[in-house]
Write a protein that holds these residues in place. Structure first.
Motif, PDB file in Angstrom:
ATOM      1  N   ARG A 119      -3.565   0.363  -5.399  1.00 59.32           N
ATOM      2  CA  ARG A 119      -2.669   0.148  -4.258  1.00 59.32           C
ATOM      3  C   ARG A 119      -2.418   1.441  -3.483  1.00 59.32           C
ATOM      4  NH1 ARG A 119       2.064  -2.886  -7.291  1.00 59.32           N
ATOM      5  NH2 ARG A 119       3.257  -2.499  -5.370  1.00 59.32           N
ATOM      6  N   VAL A 175      -3.877   4.292  -1.084  1.00 56.97           N
ATOM      7  CA  VAL A 175      -4.956   4.627  -0.149  1.00 56.97           C
ATOM      8  C   VAL A 175      -5.493   6.011  -0.491  1.00 56.97           C
ATOM      9  CG1 VAL A 175      -5.448   5.231   2.264  1.00 56.97           C
ATOM     10  CG2 VAL A 175      -4.140   3.160   1.720  1.00 56.97           C
ATOM     11  N   ARG A 185       0.836  -1.194   0.000  1.00 51.84           N
ATOM     12  CA  ARG A 185       0.000   0.000   0.000  1.00 51.84           C
ATOM     13  C   ARG A 185       0.879   1.256   0.000  1.00 51.84           C
ATOM     14  NH1 ARG A 185      -3.230  -2.889  -1.456  1.00 51.84           N
ATOM     15  NH2 ARG A 185      -5.349  -3.341  -0.682  1.00 51.84           N
ATOM     16  N   GLU A 199      -8.313  -1.695   5.035  1.00 48.06           N
ATOM     17  CA  GLU A 199      -7.475  -1.618   3.851  1.00 48.06           C
ATOM     18  C   GLU A 199      -6.002  -1.795   4.211  1.00 48.06           C
ATOM     19  OE1 GLU A 199      -6.712   1.276  -0.043  1.00 48.06           O
ATOM     20  OE2 GLU A 199      -8.083   1.900   1.547  1.00 48.06           O
TER      21      GLU A 199
END
Length: 346
Positions: A287, A289, A263, A315
């Motif tokens: 990928r 946020v 992330r 997430e």
């Protein structure tokens, strides 16, 4: 381009790393919708969404200040870390309660941390990354065992209410993390940092008046010069270039590749900037946020607010490798990496 850029390794010479162990955030209750902005300025909900990805933002009520937001977020981070003490408090903000003194000591006092070291860091939207590096440095040097790093800004207090561009972009908020001394091999340990600046472009993001340069002259400040200004097109290009470059630099130092990052949590400036960074890196935008739709650009609070949102939604999960990055006035930029710990956001 010629710019100052250094890659700083952590842990320090003694092997001690800064480990993220608590996370919290808070935004003021008042929600300012696109429709409300459009009702008084020459814009529309559709234009704002298309240009920025923002649907709404939170702003402070009259009498509420940056320190109020910082205290709330800081208390939540301490609760998340299950601790009631830190050795230092670093507050990243461009909107302090007053030009002098720093806001951090007041925040520390109000949190019952009045004996700890406390100071402000001003790197605009990169402030939280600079604050993290500062806190990690205190731990690596053995000055502190636990550090509270807060990013808090109330940009609504420095915006021209008649400027549709800035009024539509920025919101108010605060986010905070607790760092503790630990091992570089455990989850939550901050990896290397990449920090940089380029002061030649300082005028692209600034508040023209109110500082010593303007006050030392005999000429009154021009009307409106007390408000925040930004050269949007130039900032757009530089933000993408510098955040992508900083991400690549920090990954080289960490000895890992883009494919190893689960992330990306970067400054929530504009959805098109986030997409631009993803494109430049060749990484799927899924990928990255994103919470800019709900909060807008919250400056130094942006990254910790995004971390909190992503942790609460699931997430971000324990064990994922996460890259943090930001770009802001100065010009400044920075990034770091870590393996996400098993923590609960507050």
């Amino acid at each position: 381009m010629n710019a100052t850029a250094r890659v700083l390794p952590f842990p320090g010479p003694g092997g001690t790393a800064a480990v993220l162990t608590g996370l919290g955030a808070w935004v003021p209750p008042r929600v300012l919708s696109n429709a409300e902005i459009a009702s008084r300025l020459d814009t529309s909900d559709e234009w704002i969404r298309a240009r920025t990805g923002i649907h709404q933002r939170h702003i402070v009520d009259p009498g509420m200040s940056t320190s109020d937001l910082a205290v709330e977020a800081g208390q939540r981070a301490l609760k998340s870390a299950d601790t009631d003490r830190v050795d230092a408090l670093v507050l990243a903000t461009t909107t302090p309660d007053r030009p002098c003194p720093a806001t951090a000591p007041d925040v520390a006092y109000r949190m019952g941390l009045e004996r700890c070291a406390a100071y402000d860091v001003n790197a605009v939207c990169t402030g939280f990354l600079y604050g993290l590096a500062s806190g990690a440095g205190l731990i690596a040097a053995g000055v502190a065992e636990q550090v509270l790093v807060i990013g808090a800004d109330t940009f609504s207090t420095i915006l021209d209410p008649d400027c549709r561009n800035t009024a539509a972009i920025f919101g108010d908020g605060a986010g905070a993390v607790v760092l503790r001394a630990g091992s570089a091999h455990e989850p939550g340990a901050l990896g290397p940092f990449d920090l940089g600046s380029d002061g030649r472009d300082a005028d692209l993001i600034m508040v023209p008046s109110g500082g010593s340069r303007q006050r030392s002259t005999v000429t009154p400040a021009p009307a409106g010069s007390e408000y925040f200004t930004m050269a949007g097109k130039a900032v757009f290009r530089k933000a993408i270039f510098q955040m992508a470059g900083s991400a690549q630099a920090v990954l080289r130092k960490a000895g890992i590749g883009l494919h190893d990052v689960d992330r990306f949590v970067i400054h929530q400036a504009n959805v098109r900037i986030i997409n631009g960074v993803a494109d430049m890196l060749g990484v799927p935008v899924g990928r990255f946020v994103r919470n800019i739709d709900r909060f807008g650009n919250t400056a130094a609070a942006s990254v910790p607010l995004a971390l909190t949102s992503a942790t609460e939604s699931g997430e971000l999960r324990a064990g994922q490798r996460v890259l943090l990055g930001a770009f802001g006035g100065g010009l400044t930029w920075g990034s770091t990496v870590l393996r996400w710990p098993d923590i609960e956001a507050m």
